[in-house]
Design a protein around this motif. Sequence first.
Motif, short mmCIF file in Angstrom:
data_model
loop_
_atom_site.label_atom_id
_atom_site.label_comp_id
_atom_site.label_asym_id
_atom_site.label_seq_id
_atom_site.Cartn_x
_atom_site.Cartn_y
_atom_site.Cartn_z
N GLU A 158 0.73 -1.27 0.07
CA GLU A 158 0.05 -0.14 -0.05
C GLU A 158 0.93 1.14 -0.10
OE1 GLU A 158 -2.51 -0.67 3.50
OE2 GLU A 158 -4.28 -1.07 2.18
N THR A 159 2.07 1.34 0.57
CA THR A 159 2.84 2.49 0.72
C THR A 159 3.42 2.78 -0.65
OG1 THR A 159 3.56 2.09 3.05
CG2 THR A 159 4.93 3.44 1.84
N ASN A 178 -0.27 3.30 -3.27
CA ASN A 178 -0.91 4.32 -2.95
C ASN A 178 -0.51 5.77 -3.18
OD1 ASN A 178 -2.96 2.68 -2.41
ND2 ASN A 178 -2.91 3.03 -0.14
N SER A 179 0.82 5.81 -3.53
CA SER A 179 1.50 6.78 -3.78
C SER A 179 1.59 7.07 -5.23
CB SER A 179 3.01 6.98 -3.12
OG SER A 179 3.85 6.01 -3.71
N SER A 216 -0.34 7.48 -8.49
CA SER A 216 -1.84 7.76 -9.13
C SER A 216 -1.98 7.15 -10.48
CB SER A 216 -1.83 9.28 -9.33
OG SER A 216 -3.05 9.55 -10.07
N SER A 264 -7.74 3.31 -9.91
CA SER A 264 -7.31 3.28 -8.52
C SER A 264 -6.78 1.75 -8.36
CB SER A 264 -8.08 3.52 -7.26
OG SER A 264 -9.12 2.62 -7.37
N TRP A 265 -5.48 1.52 -7.36
CA TRP A 265 -5.26 0.08 -7.36
C TRP A 265 -6.17 -0.60 -6.47
CZ3 TRP A 265 -0.91 -1.08 -9.70
CH2 TRP A 265 -0.08 -0.16 -10.12
N SER A 266 -6.37 -2.07 -6.60
CA SER A 266 -7.35 -2.75 -5.84
C SER A 266 -6.42 -3.96 -5.20
CB SER A 266 -8.08 -3.48 -6.72
OG SER A 266 -9.01 -2.65 -7.46
N TYR A 267 -7.13 -4.15 -3.99
CA TYR A 267 -6.44 -5.09 -3.03
C TYR A 267 -7.41 -6.36 -2.76
CZ TYR A 267 -3.32 -1.48 -2.37
OH TYR A 267 -2.25 -0.33 -2.24
#
Length: 193
Positions: free
Chosen positions: A77-78, A81-82, A84, A130-133
């Motif tokens: 995530e670090t 999430n940075s 875009s 966006s990124w998905s988890y």
Amino acid sequence: MNRFIASFAVIAALSLGSAASAAVVVGPNVGGYATFTDTNTGLNWVKLDSFFDLSHNRMAALVTAAGFTVAERPAVETLLNSLSLGAGEWAGYKAIMGDAPNRELIWGSYAPVGGANLVGWAFAYDNASSWSYADLTWDADVVPNGGSISADMNIWAFVQGGGVIPEPATWAMMIAGFGLVGFAARRRGAAIA
């Protein structure tokens, strides 16, 4: 002299602001694997096209033997999430981070949570905003889509790098700053003589 200090402070602030923006760049080869570097943290991550048709546990054994740490979700995530995805940056990330060979997908598994043998994965398709988890979604000993052209999940694993690699704009600002320092020193020397 005060004007020089004020100019240098402005250049330094611009340089630091540029360095603080997150990005990924091509990293060094580490333990036989191509990497990409997160300029925000300085971590080198295994490129996401290093494996094919392997389970999470098999990939984890290979990268751990090469000196990498298999990431848990907070580390992934670090990183992500940075980064875009809102303005079509996906293709640039793909070129640096790697992707699935047979479809437009950047994805990798991350470490099992709480001793379970279930892994999660983080991903983004080329049209994602966006990124998905997805946590605890797959048995770590099973290959997702095994034996097919879609058996292309990779692994989020990192190793400490040699520090943050400055972006081109940062280099330009640093060079300009050094030029101003040299100019001011030369001018000061001429005024004294």
